[in-house]
Design a protein around this motif. Structure first.
Motif, mmCIF file in Angstrom:
data_model
loop_
_atom_site.group_PDB
_atom_site.id
_atom_site.type_symbol
_atom_site.label_atom_id
_atom_site.label_comp_id
_atom_site.label_asym_id
_atom_site.label_seq_id
_atom_site.Cartn_x
_atom_site.Cartn_y
_atom_site.Cartn_z
ATOM 1 N N ARG A 126 0.822 -1.221 0.000
ATOM 2 C CA ARG A 126 0.000 0.000 0.000
ATOM 3 C C ARG A 126 0.850 1.263 0.000
ATOM 4 O O ARG A 126 0.436 2.293 -0.509
ATOM 5 C CB ARG A 126 -0.936 -0.004 1.213
ATOM 6 C CG ARG A 126 -2.066 -1.030 1.113
ATOM 7 C CD ARG A 126 -2.810 -1.142 2.434
ATOM 8 N NE ARG A 126 -3.705 -2.301 2.464
ATOM 9 C CZ ARG A 126 -4.093 -2.925 3.567
ATOM 10 N NH1 ARG A 126 -3.669 -2.505 4.755
ATOM 11 N NH2 ARG A 126 -4.911 -3.949 3.508
ATOM 12 N N ASN A 153 -5.710 -1.640 -7.639
ATOM 13 C CA ASN A 153 -4.975 -0.481 -7.137
ATOM 14 C C ASN A 153 -4.128 -0.939 -5.952
ATOM 15 O O ASN A 153 -4.665 -1.279 -4.898
ATOM 16 C CB ASN A 153 -5.980 0.599 -6.707
ATOM 17 C CG ASN A 153 -5.287 1.826 -6.122
ATOM 18 O OD1 ASN A 153 -4.065 1.869 -6.007
ATOM 19 N ND2 ASN A 153 -6.073 2.817 -5.747
ATOM 20 N N GLN A 191 -2.408 0.632 -3.920
ATOM 21 C CA GLN A 191 -2.502 1.483 -2.720
ATOM 22 C C GLN A 191 -3.660 1.086 -1.809
ATOM 23 O O GLN A 191 -3.720 1.489 -0.661
ATOM 24 C CB GLN A 191 -2.624 2.956 -3.125
ATOM 25 C CG GLN A 191 -1.309 3.482 -3.665
ATOM 26 C CD GLN A 191 -1.478 4.685 -4.583
ATOM 27 O OE1 GLN A 191 -2.468 4.809 -5.298
ATOM 28 N NE2 GLN A 191 -0.493 5.572 -4.556
ATOM 29 N N GLU A 192 -4.589 0.290 -2.351
ATOM 30 C CA GLU A 192 -5.705 -0.200 -1.517
ATOM 31 C C GLU A 192 -5.699 -1.724 -1.487
ATOM 32 O O GLU A 192 -6.741 -2.359 -1.341
ATOM 33 C CB GLU A 192 -7.035 0.298 -2.106
ATOM 34 C CG GLU A 192 -7.235 1.792 -1.951
ATOM 35 C CD GLU A 192 -8.324 2.336 -2.866
ATOM 36 O OE1 GLU A 192 -9.001 1.533 -3.525
ATOM 37 O OE2 GLU A 192 -8.473 3.567 -2.921
ATOM 38 N N SER A 216 -5.660 -5.602 -0.772
ATOM 39 C CA SER A 216 -6.184 -6.443 0.307
ATOM 40 C C SER A 216 -5.715 -7.867 0.069
ATOM 41 O O SER A 216 -5.233 -8.202 -1.019
ATOM 42 C CB SER A 216 -7.716 -6.404 0.303
ATOM 43 O OG SER A 216 -8.200 -7.064 -0.855
ATOM 44 N N ASP A 235 -7.199 -9.318 -3.008
ATOM 45 C CA ASP A 235 -6.518 -8.988 -4.267
ATOM 46 C C ASP A 235 -5.364 -9.961 -4.537
ATOM 47 O O ASP A 235 -5.180 -10.425 -5.660
ATOM 48 C CB ASP A 235 -5.943 -7.559 -4.222
ATOM 49 C CG ASP A 235 -7.028 -6.505 -4.208
ATOM 50 O OD1 ASP A 235 -8.088 -6.735 -4.809
ATOM 51 O OD2 ASP A 235 -6.822 -5.433 -3.586
ATOM 52 N N LEU A 253 -14.790 -0.331 5.634
ATOM 53 C CA LEU A 253 -13.361 -0.073 5.382
ATOM 54 C C LEU A 253 -12.499 -0.701 6.474
ATOM 55 O O LEU A 253 -11.437 -1.275 6.188
ATOM 56 C CB LEU A 253 -13.088 1.437 5.301
ATOM 57 C CG LEU A 253 -13.564 2.115 4.012
ATOM 58 C CD1 LEU A 253 -13.579 3.627 4.164
ATOM 59 C CD2 LEU A 253 -12.667 1.720 2.829
ATOM 60 N N GLN A 297 -12.301 -4.344 5.798
ATOM 61 C CA GLN A 297 -11.516 -4.625 4.591
ATOM 62 C C GLN A 297 -10.015 -4.530 4.872
ATOM 63 O O GLN A 297 -9.210 -5.215 4.259
ATOM 64 C CB GLN A 297 -11.879 -3.640 3.475
ATOM 65 C CG GLN A 297 -11.226 -4.002 2.148
ATOM 66 C CD GLN A 297 -11.366 -2.906 1.111
ATOM 67 O OE1 GLN A 297 -11.172 -1.730 1.392
ATOM 68 N NE2 GLN A 297 -11.720 -3.298 -0.099
ATOM 69 N N ASN A 298 -9.650 -3.658 5.819
ATOM 70 C CA ASN A 298 -8.229 -3.456 6.088
ATOM 71 C C ASN A 298 -7.609 -4.532 6.979
ATOM 72 O O ASN A 298 -6.419 -4.520 7.221
ATOM 73 C CB ASN A 298 -7.991 -2.070 6.703
ATOM 74 C CG ASN A 298 -8.087 -0.993 5.637
ATOM 75 O OD1 ASN A 298 -7.790 -1.244 4.476
ATOM 76 N ND2 ASN A 298 -8.524 0.189 6.007
ATOM 77 N N GLN A 306 -16.820 1.848 -3.789
ATOM 78 C CA GLN A 306 -16.372 3.198 -4.137
ATOM 79 C C GLN A 306 -16.942 3.580 -5.504
ATOM 80 O O GLN A 306 -16.820 2.818 -6.460
ATOM 81 C CB GLN A 306 -14.846 3.228 -4.191
ATOM 82 C CG GLN A 306 -14.247 2.605 -2.950
ATOM 83 C CD GLN A 306 -12.929 3.236 -2.530
ATOM 84 O OE1 GLN A 306 -12.439 4.157 -3.164
ATOM 85 N NE2 GLN A 306 -12.358 2.756 -1.450
ATOM 86 N N VAL A 361 -17.435 6.649 -0.837
ATOM 87 C CA VAL A 361 -17.426 5.270 -0.325
ATOM 88 C C VAL A 361 -18.721 5.005 0.429
ATOM 89 O O VAL A 361 -19.115 5.783 1.298
ATOM 90 C CB VAL A 361 -16.230 5.042 0.633
ATOM 91 C CG1 VAL A 361 -16.190 3.576 1.083
ATOM 92 C CG2 VAL A 361 -14.922 5.408 -0.035
#
Length: 572
Positions: free
Chosen positions: A262, A280, A282-283, A285, A288, A486, A489-490, A555, A560
């Motif tokens: 990230r 992406n 930068q986001e 998970s 991904d 969020l 998800q993190n 998003q 969001v």
């Protein structure tokens, strides 16, 4: 292959108020404390994935011996060759070893077996390839994500005066290879607390021990040497892609890797793979890594040559990385279409009444591709919820099979039982509880299918299985928002530490089909409307339905919002 042919049992995961209180007292968010406690987390330290909380390398049996042998080899300028495996764990393990050893001054290269020509692991055939390596014959072979079962391969290497260091995480058989040393948390006598370390995790620990050894010998300052935390993205990718259990140590390794990704500290190859996969970084998970990046690396080992995937992970040239990532993406598209066709053919063969009565599934087709049978087995297992093996033809009138299991059956043990009862039927096999591979003579297919079915019924005591959907109960409406979505998800969720699933009754206000195959919903609870989607579901829902769902962030145009990702529903 949409929808479920089987009925689903839904139950709520047992809560653990005692653990929850301990976590809340440490200042952890109430919902997270409840979810983590229900997954057995009782120590706030397990929720703090900092490097200093990582299990110490010294706990891994023989890791210091491996470090000492490798340090000697570097000092003596010996030629080292990594023998990799052709899946994502093997590729990331290879890249981790190559990158770290190069930074420590080693003369290092890699060789990856070809799934179709030499089979899995360090086989005698791979040893003869190693002898003809363009860089000259190696002095030491280092296996990553394989080797624990390579009794003959290690013997063949020694006869060619090459020594072997085995690093692996697979379950050992009755006989261990006669290697210089074996680093494997699942080796008899190893007391390393995390038996779920992936192959990439094992070689990472060996590299940490090697750096410590090199510091002790004065090659680096006491705190000097390569920054091994810069390999955390490879560590996270291999760990997630291999679907090993995410115990607290693995969650720590994956979290550290995702943090690096990230922040933009990632290998050029992984960055390029995010680009071609439309993700992406930068986001990023864990999802991904498991569903976008991992399959593109795996595709090379399934259809082509895994050295493509490894080269993508070890290059520092961004242009080359992007070129290789595009090739991997193209191979992955081919893999998808082959898999779709094979799955359709498999479904056609399973339409008979006797298939429905069987406790297991064994399918074979002469036109199938060896590299894709594992995915087909996985799809069929999910659809019919039975232990499944899919076979494709190989050379010498042999079949190569790949299997996927359900929690009720340890697949490797089932194959072991068949092999002991019918000596000579299975040529070779190996794997884990949930996934395994094997080969047999074509003529034995029918007899094997029947013997396997018998073993499944005997070991489980049943011939029909019902998938269990374990949920975290109701989601308090106060948390049904984008902020919580969020937050969830993190976190790192995955095998053995499943993502939260909630169950609540909603009023269905609106429903329509997207692209003729996904159900798009507008649902209401407590006078609040939510967007929801159920992938691969065409049948509409009644006005009131109990939904089993994940809360995920959606998003759109920079805004969001919370969305429900529906996994199952029933009339309320």
């Amino acid at each position: 292959m949409e929808g479920l042919v089987v009925s689903v049992k839904i139950s709520d995961r047992a809560q653990n108020p005692g653990y929850q209180q301990q976590l809340e007292n440490a200042g952890i968010h109430t919902l997270l404390a409840r979810l983590w406690a229900a997954r057995g987390v009782n120590d706030p330290a397990q929720t703090q994935p900092h490097w200093q909380n990582m299990l110490a390398p010294s706990l891994l049996s023989e890791v210091n011996r491996a470090a000492s042998l490798l340090a000697d080899a570097i000092e003596q300028r010996k030629k080292l060759l990594i023998i990799a495996d052709y899946d994502c764990d093997g590729a990331t393990a290879c890249a981790t070893g190559v990158r770290a050893l190069r930074q420590m001054g080693a003369d290092i290269d890699f060789l990856v077996p070809n799934r179709f020509e030499t089979g899995y692991g360090l086989s005698p055939a791979v040893v003869s390839l190693a002898c003809q390596h363009p860089n000259g014959k190696p002095d030491i072979l280092i296996t990553v994500d394989n080797g624990i079962a390579s009794v003959e391969g290690v013997q063949a290497a020694r006869e060619e005066s090459m020594e072997v260091i085995v690093t692996d995480h697979h379950l050992p058989g009755d006989t261990l290879p006669d290697a210089l040393c074996i680093v494997n948390p699942n080796k008899p006598g190893c007391t390393f607390p995390s038996k779920s370390l992936a192959g990439v995790g094992v070689i990472f620990y060996v590299m940490l021990a090697l750096r410590a050894e090199m510091r002790q010998r004065g090659h680096f300052d006491p705190k000097g040497g390569p920054r091994l935390d810069n390999l955390a993205d490879l560590l996270a990718l291999g760990t997630v892609a291999d679907v090993v259990r995410l115990d607290s140590n693995n969650r720590l390794l994956v979290t550290q890797g995702l943090n690096k990704i990230r922040k933009g500290h990632l290998q050029p190859g992984i960055k390029a793979l995010f680009m071609v996969a439309g993700g992406n970084f930068q986001e990023a998970s864990a999802t991904d890594l498991g569903f976008k990046i991992g399959p593109r690396i795996n595709a090379a080992g399934r259809l082509a040559d895994m050295s493509l995937g490894i080269r993508c992970l070890i290059t520092d040239d961004e242009t080359e990385a992007l070129h290789l990532a595009r090739q991997l993406d193209e191979i992955n598209h081919q893999r998808r279409s082959i898999e779709h066709e094979m799955s359709e053919q498999a479904l056609a063969t399973l339409a008979s009444p006797e298939s429905a009565q069987s406790a297991s599934i064994c399918v074979f087709n002469e036109s199938w591709h060896q590299g894709v049978v594992g995915i087909v087995a996985s799809r069929l297992k999910e659809k019919f919820w039975k232990p499944t093996l899919a076979f494709a033809p190989a050379d010498n009138d042999e079949l190569r099979g790949s299997g996927r299991s359900i929690p009720e059956l340890h697949l490797r043990d089932a194959l072991d039982l068949v092999s002991k009862r019918h000596p000579g039927m299975i040529l070779k096999f190996g794997g884990h509880a949930m996934a395994a591979g094997l080969s047999l003579k074509t003529a034995y297919f029918k007899a094997f299918a029947s013997a396997f079915n018998e073993a499944v019924q005997e070991m489980t005591g049943t011939s029909s299985f019902e998938p269990l959907l374990e949920t975290d109960g109701s989601l308090d409406p106060v948390y049904a928002n984008a902020e919580t979505a969020l937050l969830l998800q993190n976190q790192v969720w995955g095998a053995g530490f499943p993502a939260p699933l909630f169950r609540d009754v909603y009023r269905i206000r609106n429903q329509r089909l997207l692209k003729d195959k996904h159900l798009k919903l507008k649902v209401e609870r407590n006078q609040v409307l939510y967007d929801a989607i159920w992938f691969n579901q065409q049948e509409s829902l009644p006005e009131y339905a109990e939904l089993v769902y994940e809360l995920v962030p959606n998003q759109w145009n920079g805004v969001v919002s919370a969305q429900l990702l529906v996994k199952h529903a029933r009339d309320a």
